[in-house]
Write an enzyme that holds these catalytic residues in place. Structure first.
Site, mmCIF file in Angstrom:
data_model
loop_
_atom_site.group_PDB
_atom_site.id
_atom_site.type_symbol
_atom_site.label_atom_id
_atom_site.label_comp_id
_atom_site.label_asym_id
_atom_site.label_seq_id
_atom_site.Cartn_x
_atom_site.Cartn_y
_atom_site.Cartn_z
ATOM 1 N N ASP A 176 4.793 21.130 -19.187
ATOM 2 C CA ASP A 176 4.310 20.160 -18.220
ATOM 3 C C ASP A 176 3.091 19.403 -18.776
ATOM 4 O OD1 ASP A 176 4.544 19.366 -15.320
ATOM 5 O OD2 ASP A 176 2.490 20.135 -15.248
ATOM 6 N N ASP A 195 9.801 26.096 -17.006
ATOM 7 C CA ASP A 195 8.780 25.062 -16.932
ATOM 8 C C ASP A 195 7.404 25.719 -17.054
ATOM 9 O OD1 ASP A 195 7.475 22.666 -16.265
ATOM 10 O OD2 ASP A 195 9.043 22.144 -14.824
ATOM 11 N N HIS A 251 12.542 15.373 -10.783
ATOM 12 C CA HIS A 251 11.932 15.710 -9.489
ATOM 13 C C HIS A 251 10.712 14.847 -9.183
ATOM 14 C CE1 HIS A 251 9.612 17.574 -12.579
ATOM 15 N NE2 HIS A 251 8.642 17.800 -11.712
ATOM 16 N N ASP A 252 10.281 13.998 -10.108
ATOM 17 C CA ASP A 252 9.115 13.133 -9.875
ATOM 18 C C ASP A 252 9.503 11.678 -9.658
ATOM 19 O OD1 ASP A 252 7.253 15.193 -10.230
ATOM 20 O OD2 ASP A 252 7.159 14.882 -12.391
ATOM 21 N N GLU A 258 6.545 17.216 -21.694
ATOM 22 C CA GLU A 258 6.413 16.078 -20.784
ATOM 23 C C GLU A 258 5.162 15.324 -21.218
ATOM 24 O OE1 GLU A 258 5.910 14.888 -16.101
ATOM 25 O OE2 GLU A 258 4.786 16.539 -16.971
HETATM 26 C C1 GLC Z 1 4.191 16.999 -13.911
HETATM 27 C C2 GLC Z 1 5.230 17.522 -12.948
HETATM 28 C C3 GLC Z 1 4.814 17.123 -11.567
HETATM 29 C C4 GLC Z 1 3.476 17.759 -11.268
HETATM 30 C C5 GLC Z 1 2.438 17.396 -12.336
HETATM 31 C C6 GLC Z 1 1.256 18.297 -12.258
HETATM 32 O O1 GLC Z 1 4.153 15.620 -13.948
HETATM 33 O O2 GLC Z 1 6.496 17.074 -13.308
HETATM 34 O O3 GLC Z 1 5.776 17.468 -10.607
HETATM 35 O O4 GLC Z 1 3.008 17.324 -10.027
HETATM 36 O O5 GLC Z 1 2.959 17.549 -13.635
HETATM 37 O O6 GLC Z 1 1.575 19.592 -12.666
#
Ligand code: GLC
Length: 558
Positions: A196, A95, A323-324, A249
């Protein structure tokens, strides 16, 4: 192996298995559990960040991109993990949190100490002439997106927590630093990268206020320059190895941009995560609300993304959980009586669509949201900020908690439930987040007598073996049906008819006559259904996939 045949498993290292009994999962814990992962038969594991970090946002605040956080292990542990997984043909996806660094990162520290070079690594602006913040943008974790830069009168931008300072991607030196981090991990045998929130990296040189009624995110999301950055990153790093798998993402993205990010001709990424389908239980687009999910909207979104991405030769990452997100069974299924059936149905939807499925740890045993009773049970900065914001808005403690309980990211971050033992068999020490319902739901029990894990095994096998699943096209079906999400996959002279009942009630589906004469075979069913007939009454949370073959048409499309 072609990436289209792959299934990816996601591990949140802090919560998978604790080998040194300090209450926090670690890399050696993952090594111990390799035999379990091998059983599932996935091809790649995406690990959430385990790099050196103050852990203000559970590792998404990286202080050193090239070192393992000592609480989670060492570089030797990581190398052993990669080698041992490789022995089972499982690759590693890391990641890369490149939109921002922790303010404890040496670049930010040097910037604070006055280095002009490193100040230009971040987005640092003068206040408005009237002394106000540089813009009216809000942080995604609540409050303004600007924080005082040391003892100066300037401010630095943080789209997330104030401990996560946004990097200045306009500076080519920054981009080169980031590419060299990817290259570093590639030399360690890493074959996959998740980027990310990569589509918020394209900020303009001059930042402007959001207008009244306008959301600040539209001013920095999916800017055209992101495509240039991704093409450059591809050229300078992972693109050098043809078999690397990448996923971006994408926050609040569009189909058009996602086609751009993933169409192979553009040399950007392999696939994208988009989130529109997970906002169908937001009231008026607001996450911190509680309402039933809008099924028709969910169908429309899934269908649009399937059709749109296929048309543009783009590629979706397919997922319900990560995880979110709170656990999908709690949102779109039934965590009670129909936990097993609804877990299997949700899995069928995702695993038979066009794209690459991701399984978030615990999903394969049907884990549900924890049974928490107070805000003290939660750890996540976002949940705690949201709770206080809701109280401020005038909600009672109970009302605010009720919402947080339904929406918090910690719902999926609880320790993996291995056994009906103290601390869910995760650790002999009190875990960093409390596990709750492990008496009913745990790996040991599932492997002995459950039927979710082996259903996932079957779905994974289908993608590995059946070209209609991995390479087939997509066609919409029964878009007006109020209970069923149905679709066709298409490949040569075959069609795969997939029917998913999203509700607790029986519901009828009528198969159009032209398909009834085709050869049919059940590919997978969560109720042991065998017959393909004109009128099919689907049972609660039933999922079924019929493979239809047109023998007459040879290699022609049906
Ligand atoms: C992404 C991650 C999340 C994090 C955010 C900031 O959305 O999946 O867990 O808090 O980015 O890095």
């Amino acid at each position: 192996m072609d990436f289209r045949n792959k299934v990816i498993y996601q591990i949140y290292p802090k919560s998978f298995y604790d080998s040194d009994h300090d209450g926090i999962g670690d890399l050696r814990g993952i090594i111990e559990k390799i035999p379990y992962i091998v059983k599932l038969n996935v091809n790649m594991i995406w690990f959430n960040p385990f790099f050196v970090s103050p852990q203000k946002d559970n590792g998404y605040d990286v202080a050193d991109y090239r070192a393992v956080d000592p609480r989670l292990g060492t570089m030797e542990d990581f190398e052993e993990l990669v080698a041992k997984l490789k022995a089972h043909q499982i690759d590693v996806m890391l990641d890369m949190v490149f939109n921002h660094t922790s303010t404890k990162h040496e670049w930010f520290q040097k910037a604070l100490n006055g280095s002009k070079k490193y100040q230009d690594y971040y987005i640092i602006k003068e206040p408005k002439p009237n002394g106000g913040l540089p813009t009216n943008w809000t942080s995604k974790f609540g409050g303004p997106a600007w924080e005082k830069f040391g003892s100066t009168d300037r401010y630095y931008l943080h789209l997330y927590d104030k401990s996560q300072a946004d990097l200045n991607w306009r500076n080519p030196e920054v981009r080169n630093e980031l590419y060299s981090i990817i290259n570093f991990w590639m030399t360690k045998g890493v074959k996959g990268f998740r980027f990310d929130v990569i589509n918020v990296t394209g900020k303009d040189a001059r930042l402007v206020d959001a207008k009244p009624g306008e959301e600040s995110k539209s001013l920095y999301t999916d800017k055209p320059v992101v495509h240039d950055y991704l093409q450059e990153m591809n050229r300078e790093s992972f693109g050098k190895a043809a078999d690397t798998v990448t996923v971006g993402e994408m926050s609040s993205t569009s189909i058009e941009n996602s086609v751009g990010y993933t169409n192979p001709d553009n040399h950007e990424l392999t696939m994208v995560f988009s989130f529109h389908h997970l906002k169908v239980d937001y009231q008026n687009g607001e996450k911190w609300t509680k309402t039933k999910f809008d099924f028709m909207k969910l169908k429309r979104i899934l269908d649009n993304w399937q059709s749109g991405m296929a048309k543009g030769n783009g590629w979706n990452a397919l997922f319900w959980n990560n995880h979110d997100q709170p656990r999908a069974i709690n949102r779109f299924g039934d965590p009670g009586e129909y936990r097993v059936k609804s877990a299997q149905m949700l899995a069928t939807v995702i695993h038979l669509l066009r794209g690459t499925p991701y399984i978030y740890m615990g999903e394969e045993i049907g884990m549900t949201d924890p049974d928490y009773h107070g805000i003290g049970d939660y750890d996540d900065i976002e949940a705690i900020n949201a709770y206080h914001a809701l109280l401020k808005k005038g909600l009672s403690e109970n009302e605010a908690f009720d919402i947080v309980h339904a929406k918090a990211r910690d719902n999926s971050r609880t320790p993996m439930q291995w056994a009906d033992k103290e601390n869910a068999g995760f650790s002999s020490h009190q875990p960093w987040l409390k596990p709750t319902n492990y008496r009913q739901i745990n790996v040991e029990k599932e492997l002995n007598e459950g039927s979710i894990f082996n259903y996932y095994q079957k779905l994974i096998q289908l993608r590995k073996n059946d070209p209609i699943v991995s390479h087939g096209g997509y066609e919409s079906l029964l878009m007006d049906h109020p209970d069923v999400f149905a679709y066709f996959r298409t490949y040569q002279n075959q069609k795969l008819l997939v029917l998913n009942n999203f509700f607790k009630r029986n519901t009828a589906v009528t198969v159009p006559d032209q398909y009834l004469s085709l050869d049919s075979r059940v590919l997978i069913s969560n109720y042991d259904r065998q017959t393909f007939e004109k009128s099919i009454i689907l049972k609660p949370y039933e999922a079924i996939a019929f493979l239809l073959i047109d023998r007459e048409s040879g290699e022609q499309h049906v």
